[in-house]
Design a protein around this motif. Structure first.
Motif, PDB file in Angstrom:
ATOM      1  N   THR A  26       5.029  10.247  10.404  1.00  0.00           N
ATOM      2  CA  THR A  26       4.731  11.564  10.940  1.00  0.00           C
ATOM      3  C   THR A  26       3.848  11.410  12.174  1.00  0.00           C
ATOM      4  O   THR A  26       3.147  10.408  12.337  1.00  0.00           O
ATOM      5  CB  THR A  26       3.999  12.428   9.893  1.00  0.00           C
ATOM      6  OG1 THR A  26       2.850  11.715   9.430  1.00  0.00           O
ATOM      7  CG2 THR A  26       4.907  12.734   8.709  1.00  0.00           C
ATOM      8  N   LYS A  27       3.896  12.398  13.059  1.00  0.00           N
ATOM      9  CA  LYS A  27       3.066  12.359  14.264  1.00  0.00           C
ATOM     10  C   LYS A  27       1.945  13.377  14.132  1.00  0.00           C
ATOM     11  O   LYS A  27       2.193  14.499  13.695  1.00  0.00           O
ATOM     12  CB  LYS A  27       3.910  12.653  15.499  1.00  0.00           C
ATOM     13  CG  LYS A  27       4.905  11.539  15.823  1.00  0.00           C
ATOM     14  CD  LYS A  27       5.635  11.832  17.118  1.00  0.00           C
ATOM     15  CE  LYS A  27       6.600  10.692  17.460  1.00  0.00           C
ATOM     16  NZ  LYS A  27       7.303  10.921  18.741  1.00  0.00           N
ATOM     17  N   VAL A  75       0.865  -1.169   0.000  1.00  0.00           N
ATOM     18  CA  VAL A  75       0.000   0.000   0.000  1.00  0.00           C
ATOM     19  C   VAL A  75       0.903   1.220   0.000  1.00  0.00           C
ATOM     20  O   VAL A  75       1.609   1.483   0.974  1.00  0.00           O
ATOM     21  CB  VAL A  75      -0.931   0.022   1.238  1.00  0.00           C
ATOM     22  CG1 VAL A  75      -1.657   1.371   1.343  1.00  0.00           C
ATOM     23  CG2 VAL A  75      -1.934  -1.105   1.171  1.00  0.00           C
ATOM     24  N   THR A  76       0.899   1.953  -1.115  1.00  0.00           N
ATOM     25  CA  THR A  76       1.738   3.144  -1.229  1.00  0.00           C
ATOM     26  C   THR A  76       0.906   4.418  -1.408  1.00  0.00           C
ATOM     27  O   THR A  76       1.448   5.512  -1.373  1.00  0.00           O
ATOM     28  CB  THR A  76       2.707   3.014  -2.417  1.00  0.00           C
ATOM     29  OG1 THR A  76       1.952   2.851  -3.627  1.00  0.00           O
ATOM     30  CG2 THR A  76       3.628   1.817  -2.229  1.00  0.00           C
ATOM     31  N   ARG A  77      -0.402   4.235  -1.616  1.00  0.00           N
ATOM     32  CA  ARG A  77      -1.305   5.381  -1.755  1.00  0.00           C
ATOM     33  C   ARG A  77      -2.695   4.943  -1.334  1.00  0.00           C
ATOM     34  O   ARG A  77      -2.982   3.740  -1.209  1.00  0.00           O
ATOM     35  CB  ARG A  77      -1.308   5.903  -3.190  1.00  0.00           C
ATOM     36  CG  ARG A  77      -1.693   4.850  -4.211  1.00  0.00           C
ATOM     37  CD  ARG A  77      -1.635   5.353  -5.626  1.00  0.00           C
ATOM     38  NE  ARG A  77      -2.214   4.370  -6.534  1.00  0.00           N
ATOM     39  CZ  ARG A  77      -2.895   4.668  -7.630  1.00  0.00           C
ATOM     40  NH1 ARG A  77      -3.089   5.938  -7.965  1.00  0.00           N
ATOM     41  NH2 ARG A  77      -3.384   3.714  -8.394  1.00  0.00           N
ATOM     42  N   ALA A  91       2.600  14.418   1.818  1.00  0.00           N
ATOM     43  CA  ALA A  91       1.490  14.811   0.947  1.00  0.00           C
ATOM     44  C   ALA A  91       0.436  13.707   0.881  1.00  0.00           C
ATOM     45  O   ALA A  91      -0.770  13.979   0.863  1.00  0.00           O
ATOM     46  CB  ALA A  91       2.006  15.137  -0.458  1.00  0.00           C
ATOM     47  N   GLU A  92       0.870  12.448   0.862  1.00  0.00           N
ATOM     48  CA  GLU A  92      -0.067  11.330   0.836  1.00  0.00           C
ATOM     49  C   GLU A  92      -0.778  11.194   2.180  1.00  0.00           C
ATOM     50  O   GLU A  92      -1.984  10.921   2.240  1.00  0.00           O
ATOM     51  CB  GLU A  92       0.663  10.037   0.483  1.00  0.00           C
ATOM     52  CG  GLU A  92      -0.223   8.814   0.341  1.00  0.00           C
ATOM     53  CD  GLU A  92      -1.239   8.928  -0.806  1.00  0.00           C
ATOM     54  OE1 GLU A  92      -2.250   8.210  -0.753  1.00  0.00           O
ATOM     55  OE2 GLU A  92      -1.024   9.734  -1.737  1.00  0.00           O
ATOM     56  N   VAL A  93      -0.028  11.414   3.264  1.00  0.00           N
ATOM     57  CA  VAL A  93      -0.651  11.374   4.596  1.00  0.00           C
ATOM     58  C   VAL A  93      -1.759  12.416   4.693  1.00  0.00           C
ATOM     59  O   VAL A  93      -2.834  12.157   5.250  1.00  0.00           O
ATOM     60  CB  VAL A  93       0.404  11.601   5.694  1.00  0.00           C
ATOM     61  CG1 VAL A  93      -0.271  11.750   7.066  1.00  0.00           C
ATOM     62  CG2 VAL A  93       1.401  10.447   5.736  1.00  0.00           C
ATOM     63  N   ALA A  94      -1.534  13.576   4.120  1.00  0.00           N
ATOM     64  CA  ALA A  94      -2.547  14.639   4.138  1.00  0.00           C
ATOM     65  C   ALA A  94      -3.821  14.186   3.422  1.00  0.00           C
ATOM     66  O   ALA A  94      -4.939  14.501   3.862  1.00  0.00           O
ATOM     67  CB  ALA A  94      -1.993  15.903   3.492  1.00  0.00           C
ATOM     68  N   ARG A  95      -3.685  13.423   2.343  1.00  0.00           N
ATOM     69  CA  ARG A  95      -4.851  12.887   1.633  1.00  0.00           C
ATOM     70  C   ARG A  95      -5.621  11.915   2.521  1.00  0.00           C
ATOM     71  O   ARG A  95      -6.858  11.924   2.553  1.00  0.00           O
ATOM     72  CB  ARG A  95      -4.416  12.177   0.352  1.00  0.00           C
ATOM     73  CG  ARG A  95      -3.832  13.067  -0.729  1.00  0.00           C
ATOM     74  CD  ARG A  95      -3.492  12.228  -1.964  1.00  0.00           C
ATOM     75  NE  ARG A  95      -4.712  11.665  -2.554  1.00  0.00           N
ATOM     76  CZ  ARG A  95      -4.816  10.440  -3.056  1.00  0.00           C
ATOM     77  NH1 ARG A  95      -3.769   9.616  -3.021  1.00  0.00           N
ATOM     78  NH2 ARG A  95      -5.940  10.028  -3.599  1.00  0.00           N
TER      79      ARG A  95
END
Length: 358
Positions: free
Chosen positions: A243-244, A170-172, A312-316
């Motif tokens: 990220t935290k 899982v990369t996205r 950027a992906e975490v934000a999604r």
């Protein structure tokens, strides 16, 4: 000549006297713990004896209580539901006095601890230590009603968990579409649905067989649970959010029957109190953090392929899963519990203990 013999004998007699004194002292000390304890408590839980929970938390905790009570409190531990019932019944076993102490997963009794559910929302959790101390303070201040029928020892969490996959990485966000994922709690089941996955709620002990039989393709899981269940032998990929705060956690309940606590004399209550509360919650969380580190290394050694989601992906993911948080706040508001205040307080407490840790 006789004087020399007597003089030479003196050090040996002195050494013998010291040895006898030490032996007698040890005998007296051991006799303290050999005596019958004043109180014997039954501690019941669902994990096996080789688990992190049993071997590195519950057993050391019980031994510490016994030592600090000078052997007056003895705690008999029954792992793997040896006293009967199923994990969803553990809290009630403590509440009703079937046993004296239980440790269990909060989510195994849905609806019982709605306020604590704020810690299980997407992107709330950090380390086990910080999140556990935050949860314990939150509970002491906000959850008296939900815990009024038991004596609270500690609530705690695990380190923010990862996504383990059998056959593909899982990369996205789109990689979760249609994937059957083991969900640890209600909040993350809803979050997975929003991501397009098919969540399946499974008690942790059933996960290995569910992965091997294809009942699920993936699991949200803390590394702490990987090695005892041999999940690293059943999955090939791990997706991490470094990220935290991290993706998710779940909380655990460590409570005592009220009557069992109240019957203790004051000095023995103090022993229990000294092994309860925020510092104890932090210690338990650290036990989980340490297990995460060990088990992640086991996964590295076994060839697991790790993927880290970029910011950027975490934000999604956060944006996609935000409705779960909004709904939790709305549900609390409907019950007159001011969901926004509780949510912000949980965040503030996590940030407080994270700052202390750094």
């Amino acid at each position: 000549m006789k004087t020399e013999k007597i003089t030479g004998l003196a050090p040996r007699l002195s050494a013998l006297f010291k040895a006898v004194t030490v032996t007698l002292s040890l005998g007296v000390a051991s006799s303290v713990f050999a005596a019958e304890p004043e109180v014997t408590l039954k501690l019941h839980h669902m994990s096996p004896p080789m688990s992190n929970a049993h071997s590195r938390f519950l057993e050391p905790w019980a031994q510490k209580v016994m030592k600090e009570s000078d052997g007056r409190i003895k705690i008999d531990i029954y792992p793997s539901m040896q006293l009967g019932g199923n994990p969803s019944q553990l809290f009630d076993q403590a509440r009703q006095g079937v046993v004296d102490i239980v440790w269990t997963v909060g989510g195994y009794t849905p609806g019982r601890f709605p306020k604590a559910g704020v810690f299980e929302l997407p992107f709330m959790a950090t380390s086990g230590r910080s999140s556990s101390m935050a949860l314990q303070e939150f509970a002491e201040q906000e959850m008296q009603d939900e815990l009024s029928e038991v004596h609270l020892l500690a609530l705690h969490t695990h380190h923010a968990g990862a996504i383990l996959m059998r056959d593909k990485p899982v990369t996205r966000l789109e990689d979760l579409k249609g994937v059957k994922v083991r969900a640890p709690n209600k909040q993350m089941a809803e979050a997975l649905k929003l991501a397009g996955a098919s969540p399946i709620f499974l008690p942790l002990p059933t996960l290995p067989s569910s992965l091997s039989k294809g009942v699920v393709d993936s699991a949200l899981l803390a590394y702490e649970a990987v090695t005892p269940l041999k999940i690293h032998e059943l999955t090939r990929y791990s997706t991490e959010i470094l990220t935290k705060p991290g993706l998710y956690t779940q909380f655990f309940v460590f409570v005592m029957n009220k009557d069992s606590y109240n019957k203790l004399p004051d000095d023995l209550k103090k022993v229990i109190d000294n092994n309860s509360g925020i510092e104890t919650a932090g210690w338990i969380g650290q036990v989980w953090d340490d297990a995460d580190v060990r088990n992640r290394q086991t996964m590295v050694d076994s060839g697991t392929i790790f993927n880290t989601l970029p910011e950027a992906e975490v934000a999604r993911w956060r944006q996609t899963m935000q409705p779960v948080t909004d709904q939790w706040i709305a549900d609390m508001d409907k019950e007159g519990k001011d969901g926004t205040r509780l949510y912000q307080k949980a965040q503030t407490l996590i940030e407080k203990y994270e700052a202390k840790a750094n």
